[in-house]
Design an enzyme around this catalytic site. Structure first.
Site, PDB file in Angstrom:
ATOM      1  N   CYS A 246       0.801  -1.226   0.000  1.00 29.72           N
ATOM      2  CA  CYS A 246       0.000   0.000   0.000  1.00 29.72           C
ATOM      3  C   CYS A 246       0.834   1.277   0.000  1.00 29.72           C
ATOM      4  CB  CYS A 246      -0.939   0.028   1.202  1.00 29.72           C
ATOM      5  SG  CYS A 246      -2.072  -1.367   1.277  1.00 29.72           S
TER       6      CYS A 246
ATOM      7  N   HIS B  47      -9.146   3.360  -2.219  1.00 30.18           N
ATOM      8  CA  HIS B  47      -7.712   3.107  -2.012  1.00 30.18           C
ATOM      9  C   HIS B  47      -7.161   2.315  -3.192  1.00 30.18           C
ATOM     10  CE1 HIS B  47      -3.998   1.868  -0.281  1.00 30.18           C
ATOM     11  NE2 HIS B  47      -4.431   0.994   0.616  1.00 30.18           N
TER      12      HIS B  47
ATOM     13  N   CYS C 225      -0.324   2.886   6.547  1.00 29.15           N
ATOM     14  CA  CYS C 225       0.019   1.552   7.018  1.00 29.15           C
ATOM     15  C   CYS C 225       0.295   0.698   5.786  1.00 29.15           C
ATOM     16  CB  CYS C 225      -1.104   0.958   7.855  1.00 29.15           C
ATOM     17  SG  CYS C 225      -2.677   0.743   6.976  1.00 29.15           S
TER      18      CYS C 225
END
Length: 401
Positions: free
Chosen positions: A91, A357, A387
């Site tokens: 991510c 996202h 994160c």
């Protein structure tokens, strides 16, 4: 070291990551091509001067495989002399690409780098590329692997966050994103996605719900209880026995949306900006990555932020605005508590719970959003953090010029 400046930040709107989403029919290479063309036209950029292109992609297979960064350079009509590299830090990939670009410029080895990322999650679902940590029982058993949603529920259970508290945060994300969209706060950076006939397919983020309410969210079933019953709860509890019982409080409404999208950020030296008659918008003050415990996985934003702050010689009180990726509501609440932040400074225009996202692009997206908002409010400093899967965290600090 030399300073690395941000000269521009552009992104696509984020489309719902399903077959009925507005961007499902758009190939990831075309999401990127529109942004490359926008960067070039907005600055009348002599693309021959670009030293490298660094892009993040978390599922680099199929259309997103074979080093899509280099393919995008050529497909966008940029000179063959411009190289490209694709990276994967889960991510964090979009922000890691910016940090790598900054390091290349700060070292003096490169003068102008395009960074960013892409993810078409409706066409290439998360996890499509496999990997030992997910697919190999010996590896994931040894590492105590659980799905991220279980990790988020563990955090909520450890910290005592109620479902209503998480839903309240999620509702505010939608409300803030809707207000910001209506007020045009994202207009500076969003490049509408068009089809081959020049017709606009999507001009604004598709997943924002202006009507989000606590009542509507209360009707949603927990997303990860079934996974927990499959044995993942037991795995997590073996690492965190003090939890006693995991409360499954995350669902589709208070978790980040699955979307398609791309983003680019133009990073360069002061000298290159002067030569190309470009005005710098911000300087990248510092950046940091850390590893964290891989089962709970999602607690990296606070330690990564502290590391970046220390490297910059700053405190949290020196930062005007924060962007903390809304992977799950509990992740942001945990980071806010650990860093002792004022929530009024965090994700002021909403976040990934409302807008989605797109894994490989999100870091670059939120950094651009942060810069736009600093300019709009005439503020100075901002910190973006995410994160990261398998237990990592990343952070970047920028300061307006």
């Amino acid at each position: 070291m030399a300073e690395a400046f941000i000269y521009d930040a552009v992104r696509t709107p984020r489309g719902r990551g399903k077959k009925k989403g507005a961007l499902h029919e758009v190939r990831p290479i075309d999401l990127l091509r529109g942004l490359f063309c926008a960067i070039e036209s907005r600055h009348h950029l002599n693309t021959q001067r670009v030293d490298d292109v660094v892009l993040g992609c978390v599922t680099p297979i199929g259309e997103q495989g074979a080093n899509i960064a280099r393919t995008a350079v050529l497909y966008s009509g940029w000179p063959m002399s411009v190289p490209g590299v694709t990276l994967n830090r889960f991510c964090a990939s979009g922000l890691e690409s910016v940090n790598l670009a900054a390091a290349k410029v700060a070292s003096g080895m490169d003068q102008l780098v395009v960074a960013g990322g892409v993810e078409s999650m409706s066409r290439w679902p998360m996890g499509s590329d496999g990997g030992a940590i997910f697919m190999d029982p010996l590896v994931n058993g040894d590492q105590g692997f659980v799905p991220q949603g279980i990790s988020a529920d563990v955090i909520a259970s450890l910290e005592g966050y109620t479902r209503e508290e998480l839903d309240q945060f999620a509702m505010l994300s939608h409300q803030k994103a809707h207000t910001a969209t209506e007020a045009g706060h994202f207009a500076k950076s969003i490049i509408p996605v068009q089809d081959i006939n020049g017709l606009t397919l999507l001009a604004q983020d598709e997943t924002i719900r202006a009507d989000a309410s606590l009542n509507s969210m209360s009707q949603l079933e927990p997303s990860f209880a079934g996974m927990g019953e499959m044995g993942f709860d037991a795995t997590a509890l073996s690492k965190y026995p003090t939890v006693g019982q995991i409360r499954h409080v995350h669902h589709a409404g208070n978790s980040s949306g699955i979307v398609d999208g791309a983003a680019l950020i133009l990073v360069g030296s002061r000298q290159m900006g002067q030569e190309l008659n470009m005005k710098p918008r911000a300087v990248i003050r510092s950046w940091a990555v850390v590893g964290s415990e891989p089962t709970i996985m999602l607690t990296g934003p606070a330690p990564a932020s502290r590391k970046a702050l220390e490297l910059a010689g700053m405190e949290t009180s020196d930062i005007d605005l924060f962007e903390i990726n809304e992977a799950f509501a509990a992740v942001v609440l945990k980071a806010v508590a650990d860093l002792r932040l004022n929530r009024d400074q965090v994700n002021v225009n909403g976040g990934a719970i409302a807008m989605g996202h797109p894994l490989g692009a999100t870091g670059a997206v939120i950094l651009g959003t942060l810069l736009d908002e600093l300019e709009r409010r005439d503020l100075t400093t901002g910190l973006a953090t995410l994160c990261v899967g398998a237990g990592m965290g990343i952070a970047t600090i920028i300061e307006r010029v």
